[in-house]
Design an enzyme around this catalytic site. Sequence first.
Site, mmCIF file in Angstrom:
data_model
loop_
_atom_site.group_PDB
_atom_site.id
_atom_site.type_symbol
_atom_site.label_atom_id
_atom_site.label_comp_id
_atom_site.label_asym_id
_atom_site.label_seq_id
_atom_site.Cartn_x
_atom_site.Cartn_y
_atom_site.Cartn_z
ATOM 1 N N LYS A 8 6.244 -4.274 -3.772
ATOM 2 C CA LYS A 8 7.692 -4.121 -3.639
ATOM 3 C C LYS A 8 8.163 -4.284 -2.199
ATOM 4 C CE LYS A 8 11.781 -3.014 -5.172
ATOM 5 N NZ LYS A 8 12.474 -4.089 -5.894
ATOM 6 N N GLU B 120 17.566 -17.757 -7.682
ATOM 7 C CA GLU B 120 17.179 -16.396 -8.037
ATOM 8 C C GLU B 120 16.566 -16.368 -9.444
ATOM 9 O OE1 GLU B 120 16.668 -13.916 -6.340
ATOM 10 O OE2 GLU B 120 16.697 -12.239 -7.709
ATOM 11 N N GLU C 75 7.962 -14.911 -10.630
ATOM 12 C CA GLU C 75 7.248 -13.710 -10.174
ATOM 13 C C GLU C 75 6.841 -12.781 -11.316
ATOM 14 O OE1 GLU C 75 9.356 -11.041 -7.513
ATOM 15 O OE2 GLU C 75 11.252 -11.518 -8.464
ATOM 16 N N TRP D 81 -2.822 -2.724 -1.693
ATOM 17 C CA TRP D 81 -2.497 -4.143 -1.868
ATOM 18 C C TRP D 81 -3.349 -4.862 -0.830
ATOM 19 C CZ3 TRP D 81 -0.540 -8.258 0.967
ATOM 20 C CH2 TRP D 81 -0.034 -9.335 0.217
ATOM 21 N N ARG E 182 4.107 -0.309 -4.713
ATOM 22 C CA ARG E 182 3.816 -0.801 -3.361
ATOM 23 C C ARG E 182 2.496 -1.554 -3.294
ATOM 24 N NH1 ARG E 182 6.945 1.714 0.678
ATOM 25 N NH2 ARG E 182 5.463 0.871 2.158
ATOM 26 N N HIS F 157 17.562 -37.171 -6.746
ATOM 27 C CA HIS F 157 16.798 -37.571 -5.564
ATOM 28 C C HIS F 157 15.313 -37.235 -5.698
ATOM 29 C CE1 HIS F 157 20.472 -38.652 -3.522
ATOM 30 N NE2 HIS F 157 20.986 -37.471 -3.861
ATOM 31 N N CYS G 140 0.835 -1.195 0.000
ATOM 32 C CA CYS G 140 0.000 0.000 0.000
ATOM 33 C C CYS G 140 0.875 1.252 0.000
ATOM 34 C CB CYS G 140 -0.942 0.091 1.194
ATOM 35 S SG CYS G 140 -2.090 -1.279 1.313
ATOM 36 N N ASN H 271 -1.820 1.893 5.705
ATOM 37 C CA ASN H 271 -0.948 0.824 5.241
ATOM 38 C C ASN H 271 -0.649 -0.060 6.448
ATOM 39 O OD1 ASN H 271 1.050 -0.782 4.136
ATOM 40 N ND2 ASN H 271 2.610 0.816 4.138
ATOM 41 N N GLY H 272 -0.918 -1.366 6.334
ATOM 42 C CA GLY H 272 -0.647 -2.276 7.446
ATOM 43 C C GLY H 272 -1.850 -3.169 7.726
ATOM 44 N N LYS I 20 12.827 -15.108 -10.285
ATOM 45 C CA LYS I 20 12.522 -14.055 -11.265
ATOM 46 C C LYS I 20 11.498 -14.553 -12.279
ATOM 47 C CE LYS I 20 13.785 -11.505 -9.471
ATOM 48 N NZ LYS I 20 14.494 -11.087 -8.321
HETATM 49 C C1 AGP Z 1 12.159 -10.356 -5.370
HETATM 50 O O1 AGP Z 1 12.206 -9.975 -6.680
HETATM 51 C C2 AGP Z 1 11.218 -9.602 -4.503
HETATM 52 N N1 AGP Z 1 11.219 -8.226 -4.677
HETATM 53 C C3 AGP Z 1 11.236 -10.073 -3.061
HETATM 54 O O2 AGP Z 1 11.556 -11.420 -2.984
HETATM 55 C C4 AGP Z 1 12.139 -9.276 -2.086
HETATM 56 O O3 AGP Z 1 13.485 -9.581 -2.305
HETATM 57 C C5 AGP Z 1 11.716 -9.618 -0.647
HETATM 58 O O4 AGP Z 1 10.381 -9.240 -0.467
HETATM 59 C C6 AGP Z 1 12.592 -8.966 0.377
HETATM 60 O O5 AGP Z 1 12.518 -7.578 0.306
HETATM 61 P P1 AGP Z 1 13.590 -6.661 1.009
HETATM 62 O O6 AGP Z 1 14.903 -6.960 0.365
HETATM 63 O O7 AGP Z 1 13.117 -5.270 0.775
HETATM 64 O O8 AGP Z 1 13.611 -7.026 2.455
#
Ligand code: AGP
Length: 609
Positions: free
Chosen positions: A604, A482, A489, A74, A27, A505, A2, A100-101, A486
């Site tokens: 984010k 990673e 997501e 969000w 956000r 395994h 948010c 937000n929260g 990517k």
């Molecule tokens: C990955 O592409 C995401 N943005 C997510 O996994 C992110 O790394 C995670 O939410 C942690 O965020 P931060 O580094 O701001 O703590």
Amino acid sequence: MCGIIGYIGQKDLCSVLLDGLKKLEYRGYDSAGIAVIQGGEIIKRRVKGKISALEQELKSSPIRGEYGIAHTRWATHGRPSEENAHPHQDCKGNIVVVHNGIIENYLQLKQELINQGHRFNTETDTEIIPHTIEKHFRGNLEQAVGKAVQELKGAFAIAVVCSQDRNKVVVARKGPPMVVGIGKNEYIISSDINPLLNHTRDIVFLQDREIGVVQPTGIRFSSFSGKPLEKKAERVSWNPVMIEKGGYKHFMLKEIFEQPQVMRDTLKGRISLDEGDVHLDEIGILKKDLNQISRIVIIACGTSFNAGLIGKYFLETIAGIPVEIEYASEYRYKDFIADQNALFIFISQSGETADTLAALREVIKKDLMTMAVCNVKNSSITREAKGVLLTHAGPEIGVAATKTFTAQMSALALLALYIAQIKKKMNKEQRLGYIQELQRIPHQMENILNKVRSIEAAALDFISYSHFLYLGRWVNYPVAREGALKLKEISYIHAEAYPGGEMKHGPIALIDEKMPTMVIAPRDRVIDKVLSNISEVKARLGTVVAVSNQDQKELSDKVDKVINIPEIHELFSPFLTAIPVQLFAYYIAAERGADVDQPRNLAKSVTVE
Ligand code: AGP
């Protein structure tokens, strides 16, 4: 999660609020709303969908106001819809709130308010906030907010306006971030510094349990209990150009291309080729304290966790210290060992991730040595950890982390060398060797980026698959993770990552012509093992794309596609292998028409648990 924006000043109110929302959209982006005050009346507009939908709504049904607040959501409680979009209001529509929260005790508060005659219209937890403020309102908004916030359990950053106590925006914070920008005869409040940069770089950071009252004549702050607080503005170094796309189609692509510079910036001023030294006195932990550590625990989430996994190899190999790595969301509930000789490192791009912050607080409670590796100065995690190692990646707007991953790896490599230096684990020549290797990397990254078209071409052959396997071994197993993260997501293609040796395994059962495998295969101590893994996949009719600097002939006989990377020291190969896997995911997602910068269901900065 948010985004909140608010404005009091001379500029066109709706334009400022809309522009701010656009810069906060990463956000949260499932619904949005705005409330302005005009001649003592509150006027609202809310929509389901993105900020563009709100912009459309304001075009077809324009509003004007003297000051106001706005929100991009969000969803946590209540599905994305117009009625659940913020701002929310009290019974009479005199008080409106953006939040937000999560309010954890909202059901109990809601029942009490219903018993007292309040009427609710939404499924959200947020709606209890304006009603609780209404309950306490006796003509002074900040006093009512001060009383209300003491009843709320959970995490919240709120902005409130009231038609019965005009010309003020009241903000409060317990958990998620809230900042106030001080411009020339104007104030902008926000959950993030990015929207403020077009107006000012002088910013006041609210701390937990603080309230701010923003008026045309000035701002004042107090604690939740009403004690006045002196707070000073801090000047931030980020500038508005950093948050523009700069000609790229997506922020993610721009940020991938920024990685050579990000690495240079993160190394800058911290290494000395003459002495073979790393200078990190800035981190705020005494050398003598670092000298006595015998164990490191890294705690993080998502991409930051993957960077931590790579950091473990750097720290163990270079500094000779055993490293454990844990998910913050798990660690916070664990009976962990309060080891006085351990350094607890919290990695976070945003510095606001709720789980990482909560885990940090658990460790702080036991009075242990903590350090943040973070991209946002003045964020909660940097304020609370004892030591801070800043990554100099600049603002990252794409929801998928890319350049901050590189910056985190760079910072962890520096930290490993710094600790090795303090603990006298290697001589000057050895340190210098590593430093020179690090310095070469940005240029090698540029070599990869200059051949981006070949990576795009490789990716476009894979756009129609529904599943992917990623394999890597040793220091490149985290890169496989990673890469899979990517792809998942941003393209919504199912992808799993395994250390190559684990394939037999179980996951090998998945291999067939419909399940391609991306193999991270730089020439290093495990390349022969990785080549065997590739053969095992090919023997089961799997298609293989490899990221490698292995002899062309040897590899091209075995795999279907090779994405070449330059020669590199084996320990630091993730700096190079990460870039093709980011680009591979990017081009697949972009070609499939996915919303690369704002993937569905994500945000984010994950400021709720
Ligand atoms: C990955 O592409 C995401 N943005 C997510 O996994 C992110 O790394 C995670 O939410 C942690 O965020 P931060 O580094 O701001 O703590």
